[in-house]
Design a protein around this motif. Sequence first.
Motif, PDB file in Angstrom:
ATOM      1  N   LYS A 158       0.824  -1.191   0.000  1.00 15.81           N
ATOM      2  CA  LYS A 158       0.000   0.000   0.000  1.00 15.81           C
ATOM      3  C   LYS A 158       0.870   1.257   0.000  1.00 15.81           C
ATOM      4  N   LEU A 159       0.377   2.275  -0.659  1.00 17.69           N
ATOM      5  CA  LEU A 159       1.064   3.560  -0.687  1.00 17.69           C
ATOM      6  C   LEU A 159       0.771   4.306   0.605  1.00 17.69           C
ATOM      7  N   LEU A 160       1.827   4.621   1.359  1.00 17.57           N
ATOM      8  CA  LEU A 160       1.660   5.286   2.646  1.00 17.57           C
ATOM      9  C   LEU A 160       1.839   6.793   2.556  1.00 17.57           C
ATOM     10  N   LYS A 161       2.763   7.216   1.718  1.00 23.89           N
ATOM     11  CA  LYS A 161       3.082   8.645   1.667  1.00 23.89           C
ATOM     12  C   LYS A 161       3.722   8.982   0.335  1.00 23.89           C
ATOM     13  N   THR A 162       3.421  10.171  -0.155  1.00 23.58           N
ATOM     14  CA  THR A 162       4.069  10.691  -1.355  1.00 23.58           C
ATOM     15  C   THR A 162       4.762  11.998  -1.014  1.00 23.58           C
ATOM     16  N   LEU A 163       6.064  12.046  -1.190  1.00 26.43           N
ATOM     17  CA  LEU A 163       6.826  13.272  -0.967  1.00 26.43           C
ATOM     18  C   LEU A 163       6.881  14.012  -2.292  1.00 26.43           C
ATOM     19  N   LEU A 164       6.094  15.070  -2.382  1.00 25.33           N
ATOM     20  CA  LEU A 164       5.982  15.835  -3.622  1.00 25.33           C
ATOM     21  C   LEU A 164       6.849  17.080  -3.574  1.00 25.33           C
ATOM     22  N   ASP A 165       7.125  17.602  -4.740  1.00 23.40           N
ATOM     23  CA  ASP A 165       7.854  18.877  -4.867  1.00 23.40           C
ATOM     24  C   ASP A 165       9.196  18.870  -4.151  1.00 23.40           C
ATOM     25  N   ILE A 166       9.878  17.746  -4.200  1.00 24.14           N
ATOM     26  CA  ILE A 166      11.248  17.732  -3.682  1.00 24.14           C
ATOM     27  C   ILE A 166      12.147  18.406  -4.707  1.00 24.14           C
ATOM     28  N   PRO A 167      13.327  18.911  -4.303  1.00 20.28           N
ATOM     29  CA  PRO A 167      14.238  19.509  -5.287  1.00 20.28           C
ATOM     30  C   PRO A 167      14.542  18.524  -6.408  1.00 20.28           C
ATOM     31  N   SER A 168      14.712  19.031  -7.597  1.00 27.01           N
ATOM     32  CA  SER A 168      14.980  18.174  -8.746  1.00 27.01           C
ATOM     33  C   SER A 168      16.133  17.228  -8.456  1.00 27.01           C
ATOM     34  N   ASN A 169      15.899  15.960  -8.685  1.00 23.31           N
ATOM     35  CA  ASN A 169      16.860  14.911  -8.344  1.00 23.31           C
ATOM     36  C   ASN A 169      17.036  14.002  -9.564  1.00 23.31           C
ATOM     37  N   PRO A 170      17.726  14.490 -10.594  1.00 24.98           N
ATOM     38  CA  PRO A 170      17.771  13.777 -11.877  1.00 24.98           C
ATOM     39  C   PRO A 170      18.454  12.423 -11.842  1.00 24.98           C
ATOM     40  N   THR A 171      19.264  12.162 -10.825  1.00 24.78           N
ATOM     41  CA  THR A 171      19.932  10.864 -10.732  1.00 24.78           C
ATOM     42  C   THR A 171      19.180   9.894  -9.821  1.00 24.78           C
ATOM     43  N   GLY A 172      18.114  10.360  -9.178  1.00 25.50           N
ATOM     44  CA  GLY A 172      17.383   9.484  -8.263  1.00 25.50           C
ATOM     45  C   GLY A 172      18.168   9.146  -7.021  1.00 25.50           C
ATOM     46  N   LEU A 173      18.993  10.089  -6.563  1.00 25.86           N
ATOM     47  CA  LEU A 173      19.839   9.843  -5.396  1.00 25.86           C
ATOM     48  C   LEU A 173      18.985   9.791  -4.129  1.00 25.86           C
ATOM     49  N   CYS A 174      19.036   8.668  -3.439  1.00 28.37           N
ATOM     50  CA  CYS A 174      18.363   8.525  -2.145  1.00 28.37           C
ATOM     51  C   CYS A 174      18.926   7.294  -1.453  1.00 28.37           C
ATOM     52  N   ALA A 175      18.699   7.209  -0.157  1.00 28.66           N
ATOM     53  CA  ALA A 175      19.184   6.068   0.619  1.00 28.66           C
ATOM     54  C   ALA A 175      18.125   5.685   1.625  1.00 28.66           C
ATOM     55  N   LEU A 176      18.044   4.394   1.923  1.00 29.39           N
ATOM     56  CA  LEU A 176      17.113   3.872   2.918  1.00 29.39           C
ATOM     57  C   LEU A 176      17.874   2.946   3.849  1.00 29.39           C
ATOM     58  N   SER A 177      17.694   3.136   5.141  1.00 27.78           N
ATOM     59  CA  SER A 177      18.329   2.253   6.109  1.00 27.78           C
ATOM     60  C   SER A 177      17.791   0.838   5.945  1.00 27.78           C
ATOM     61  N   ILE A 178      18.683  -0.155   5.926  1.00 26.96           N
ATOM     62  CA  ILE A 178      18.230  -1.540   5.815  1.00 26.96           C
ATOM     63  C   ILE A 178      17.679  -2.047   7.138  1.00 26.96           C
ATOM     64  N   ASN A 179      17.856  -1.269   8.200  1.00 29.81           N
ATOM     65  CA  ASN A 179      17.290  -1.618   9.499  1.00 29.81           C
ATOM     66  C   ASN A 179      15.842  -1.145   9.541  1.00 29.81           C
ATOM     67  N   HIS A 180      14.895  -2.076   9.411  1.00 26.85           N
ATOM     68  CA  HIS A 180      13.496  -1.685   9.285  1.00 26.85           C
ATOM     69  C   HIS A 180      12.908  -1.127  10.573  1.00 26.85           C
ATOM     70  N   SER A 181      13.627  -1.239  11.698  1.00 29.38           N
ATOM     71  CA  SER A 181      13.093  -0.699  12.945  1.00 29.38           C
ATOM     72  C   SER A 181      13.108   0.824  12.952  1.00 29.38           C
ATOM     73  N   ASN A 182      13.946   1.425  12.096  1.00 28.37           N
ATOM     74  CA  ASN A 182      13.893   2.889  11.986  1.00 28.37           C
ATOM     75  C   ASN A 182      13.507   3.347  10.582  1.00 28.37           C
ATOM     76  N   SER A 183      13.947   2.633   9.549  1.00 27.52           N
ATOM     77  CA  SER A 183      13.576   2.940   8.155  1.00 27.52           C
ATOM     78  C   SER A 183      13.814   4.401   7.794  1.00 27.52           C
ATOM     79  N   TYR A 184      14.974   4.916   8.179  1.00 22.92           N
ATOM     80  CA  TYR A 184      15.297   6.293   7.812  1.00 22.92           C
ATOM     81  C   TYR A 184      15.552   6.401   6.314  1.00 22.92           C
ATOM     82  N   LEU A 185      15.095   7.503   5.764  1.00 24.44           N
ATOM     83  CA  LEU A 185      15.287   7.824   4.356  1.00 24.44           C
ATOM     84  C   LEU A 185      16.086   9.111   4.265  1.00 24.44           C
TER      85      LEU A 185
END
Length: 444
Positions: free
Chosen positions: A103-130
């Motif tokens: 299920k879709l939980l959240k959409t982060l809209l209007d973020i600064p242009s990110n043409p390379t798709g740079l992002c990171a997600l913690s593999i520790n699901h207890s915090n799931s920091y992005l």
Amino acid sequence: SLAIGTKAGYKLFSLSSVEQLDQVHGSNEIPDVYIVERLFSSSLVVVVSHTKPRQMNVYHFKKGTEICNYSYSSNILSIRLNRQRLLVCLEESIYIHNIKDMKLLKTLLDIPSNPTGLCALSINHSNSYLAYPGSQTTGEIVLYDGNSLKTVCTIAAHEGTLAAITFNSSGSKLASASEKGTVIRVFSVPDGQKLYEFRRGMKRYVTISSLVFSMDSQFLCASSNTETVHIFKLEHPTDRQVQYRVQSAYQTEGTGQDTKSAVLLIHGLEMKFNRPEEPSTWSGYMGKMFMAATNYLPAQVSGMMNQDRAFATGRLNFSGQKNICTLSTIQKLPRLLVASSDGHLYIYNLDPQDGGECVLIKTHSLLSSGTTDENKENDLRPSVPPSYAATVARPSTSAASTVPGYSEDGGALRGEVIPEHEFATGPVCLDDENEFPPVSIRNP
């Protein structure tokens, strides 16, 4: 695990030893796959192909079934996942899914242009920091909590725009590099305080292509478009390292008046500190001298004294090619692994005590590997730390299935039919790493 995508299809590999690279799975049925993400050692994989760059397909690759597929408003640039969340990054938005039921939980809209798709997600699901770029012109990082769906903080990481960001395995540290590629910084999570600063080089700017922590978070590895892979050790400087940095700053920056004055000033402070009331121990004496010196030095030299150089390096026989690196324990010894875009995997020995130059011990061809064993992976633990170079799935021969409440045609464009903050009842528990989370499959 390691996967490669080609014009013809994909291959999935597993390393059981330095000498043995097993092809666990492969297929030529899906052409032009450019994104493949696998949920650790499970059979759940997410695939995006150039033939449909706006569509994400989720597969159980061993059973050959498609779990669901989602379509988005623009091309998918990257995908990240852990046992709790699945992120889809577009150029100007990020979609956060609950991986248990997609299920879709959240959409982060209007973020600064990110043409390379740079992002990171913690593999520790207890915090799931992005983490994702917060600016198009500076190296600002936005730290976002993928569980509470709230922004945690912003980090002014670099003056220039970001080129790489990555979390450690526990999600307690975040490393970043700018497009210059000369300085790599490590911050604490969630407060965003700078913990370490490493200097990769000074004489030339590079493009950082891969940045990854070791699983124990003792080392940080960075590869670029040059022939050198740098490995940094996360430790605080010793007295000898402080003394070396002073000399290195002087030698590297040349013989300009500011630098000469800086070294002379340090000698002056050394004399001043040599008094009975000053700390009697060598470590205390050097520490106070170092801290006092940095208050008076030119900013460039002071910054250099606070930066660690590479603990170890790996020399590649090529440059200018895109590559990814990782640090892993194989056969109880630490190794540096580098996979290049021309289809080769290089394995180096890493000395965890003394560092220095890593020794190349094996080269595997990823395009002509002959060992195929689809079932062997059931008995293997993942030898390479979980990374965002994942695997690809065998396409389903049946009709595509969809998640209830989600429009296959509209995709995430009509994600409003799903409550934005609807969480799963609990975290995903994969008792059997060879199975996928309990996602319901419904044929239309």
